[in-house]
Structures are given as structure tokens and as C-alpha cells.
Write a protein that holds these residues in place. Structure first.
Motif, PDB file in Angstrom:
ATOM      1  N   THR A 292       0.822  -1.222   0.000  1.00  0.00           N
ATOM      2  CA  THR A 292       0.000   0.000   0.000  1.00  0.00           C
ATOM      3  C   THR A 292       0.856   1.271   0.000  1.00  0.00           C
ATOM      4  O   THR A 292       0.655   2.164  -0.831  1.00  0.00           O
TER       5      THR A 292
ATOM      6  N   ASP B  48      -4.377  -2.192  -7.733  1.00  0.00           N
ATOM      7  CA  ASP B  48      -3.869  -2.922  -6.576  1.00  0.00           C
ATOM      8  C   ASP B  48      -4.524  -4.287  -6.494  1.00  0.00           C
ATOM      9  O   ASP B  48      -5.676  -4.451  -6.882  1.00  0.00           O
ATOM     10  N   GLU B  49      -3.794  -5.261  -5.967  1.00  0.00           N
ATOM     11  CA  GLU B  49      -4.308  -6.625  -5.847  1.00  0.00           C
ATOM     12  C   GLU B  49      -4.858  -7.076  -7.202  1.00  0.00           C
ATOM     13  O   GLU B  49      -5.994  -7.551  -7.302  1.00  0.00           O
TER      14      GLU B  49
END
Ligand code: ADP
Ligand code: MG
Length: 236
Positions: free
Chosen positions: A76, A178-179
Motif C-alpha cells: 500500500t 492494486d491486488e
């Protein structure tokens, strides 16, 4: 006067130097703005995790990047810090509109990212919003047109792109997926493609994932330009 201005992304000599010698261990050793350093310090973040140490200098230098490291490794901050820095260096203000976009697979993960952004970004003046399903879309519509950074789930973001008058991504500087493995597992591939079609080509794009499947590599090929590939295998 010109010489005193920040160099455009990609030409920061200090960032390039750090990318070639990734020796920095603490956030303080990076060429970060004062508000970011204060936010990190007050958030209790001092030493960089491996993924942060490996990725942040490349991202500060303006490169696209694919970063892979297991869950819990600190991805993050690896993208939030450079997103804030890029907008800060560009002296981004309310009037400049949407500059940073973070796409997360689920509401829960989006909320977590937003909380971290609120914490480490609290000394910055830029505005940030959360765009996730399950809230009243009308209420969101007013707010999304005023935000500098948005953290979104894919479906809801595309809905605003299609339906919200005044939602404008034409100034976007940085896109973060993200992810990415979970985004694809949840069946959002077509949604992501539609979103990316609505974004300016000149942007910087960052893709983070816990795993590197063929699907993730395919998405990287479609959305990134000459990316750095960073994979961290050790626990950190
Ligand atoms: P990931 O996205 O890779 O699963 P997160 O970014 O959610 O990992 O970070 C995992 C945990 O590590 C969080 O609790 C976060 O606060 C903590 N963390 C991240 N970076 C640092 C750091 N540099 N120093 C201390 N703790 C950190
Ligand atoms: Mg994560």
C-alpha cells in the motif's frame, strides 16, 4: 526561477540515482516532500519494507511498474507515497481535478487503502475520496467530481465514468491497479479494460499483485509501458 522548479517526473536526478543504488533503508533517505515525511513519521513508519525500498525510487522516477509481493508485505505505501509525491511536485490543487486513481478489488480493501492514505496524507492539501459500491450513488456523484485522489472499486468507478456528469479523468497522472490478481479472479477484467480506455495514455501506471499469474502478466502487458518488474520473495 525556472531552475528552482521541481523537475518533471522521470528526470529527477536524485530519484534516478536512488533507483540505481537502492541502498536507502528509511523513508527519510528518499527525496520525499515534507508533508509526506511528516505523515509517515506521525503514522509511525520509519524503516521501509523491502517492496517499498525496491519500488518507490523507480516510481518517483516516473516509471511504470509491476510489483509483486505477498499479502502483508507493505504494498500500500509502495504506491500511495509516490502518488502523493507526484501530485505534490506538480503543485496539484483542487482545480486540477483527478490526478491519482487507485483501483482495488473489494470495498474492504479500498477502505483499508483509504484509511492509510488519510493517515499518511494528512499533511497534504490534496483531497481524497472513496468510491465503493453500497453507498448512495447520488451522494457520491457530487463528491467524486472534486477529488484529487480516488480509491475505487472497479464497478462503481466505471458507473461514475458512464453516468456522472462532470466526472473527468482527462488530467489523470497516475493509475494504480492494486491486488491485480484478485481483481481478475473476481471477474473484473472487462471492467478494467473499459476504465483504462477512458484514461489518458500519457499517465503513469502501477500494478501490484500478491501473485503473478499469466492473467496478471497479460493485464500488465495491456496497461503498462516499458515497466520495471519488481518481485519480492522473502518475508519482510
Ligand atoms: P499488502 O498490501 O502488501 O498486503 P499492506 O500495505 O496492507 O500490505 O501492509 C501490511 C502491514 O504492514 C500494515 O499493517 C502496514 O501498516 C504495515 N506496514 C507497511 N509498511 C510499513 C513500514 N514501512 N513500517 C512498518 N509497518 C509497515
Ligand atoms: Mg494490499
Amino acid at each position: 526561477r525556472i531552475a528552482a522548479e521541481a523537475p518533471p517526473p522521470g528526470t529527477n536526478p536524485l530519484a534516478n540515482d536512488l533507483a540505481s543504488k537502492p541502498a536507502a533503508k528509511s523513508f527519510r533517505e528518499l527525496p520525499l516532500s515534507r508533508p509526506t515525511l511528516q505523515g509517515l513519521e506521525e503514522g509511525g513508519y520509519k524503516t521501509m519494507k523491502d517492496i517499498q525500498r525496491a519500488c518507490i525510487p523507480h516510481i518517483l522516477a516516473g516509471r511504470d511498474l509491476l510489483g509483486a509481493a505477498k499479502t502483508g508485505s507493505g504494498k500500500t505505501l509502495a504506491f500511495l507515497i509516490p502518488v502523493m509525491e507526484r501530485l505534490f511536485r506538480l503543485k496539484w490543487s483542487k482545480l486540477d481535478g483527478l490526478g491519482g486513481l487507485v483501483i482495488s478489488p473489494t470495498r474492504e480493501l479500498a477502505i483499508q487503502i483509504f484509511e492509510v492514505l488519510r493517515k499518511v496524507g494528512k499533511k497534504h492539501e490534496m483531497s481524497a475520496g472513496l468510491v465503493i459500491g453500497g453507498k448512495d450513488v447520488g451522494q457520491e456523484q457530487e463528491r467524486v467530481t472534486h477529488m484529487n485522489i480516488l480509491v475505487c472499486t472497479p464497478g462503481r468507478l466505471l458507473q461514475h465514468m458512464d453516468e456522472t456528469y462532470g466526472f473527468d479523468a482527462c488530467n489523470l497522472q497516475v493509475l494504480v491497479l492494486d491486488e491485480a490478481d484478485r481483481i481478475l479472479d473476481l471477474g473484473f477484467s472487462a471492467t478494467i479494460n473499459s476504465i483504462v480506455e477512458n484514461l489518458p495514455k500519457s499517465r503513469q501506471t502501477l500494478l501490484f499483485s500478491a501473485t503473478l499469474s499469466k492473467q496478471v502478466r497479460d493485464l500488465a502487458r495491456l496497461s503498462l509501458k516499458e515497466p520495471e518488474y519488481i518481485a519480492i520473495h522473502e518475508a519482510s
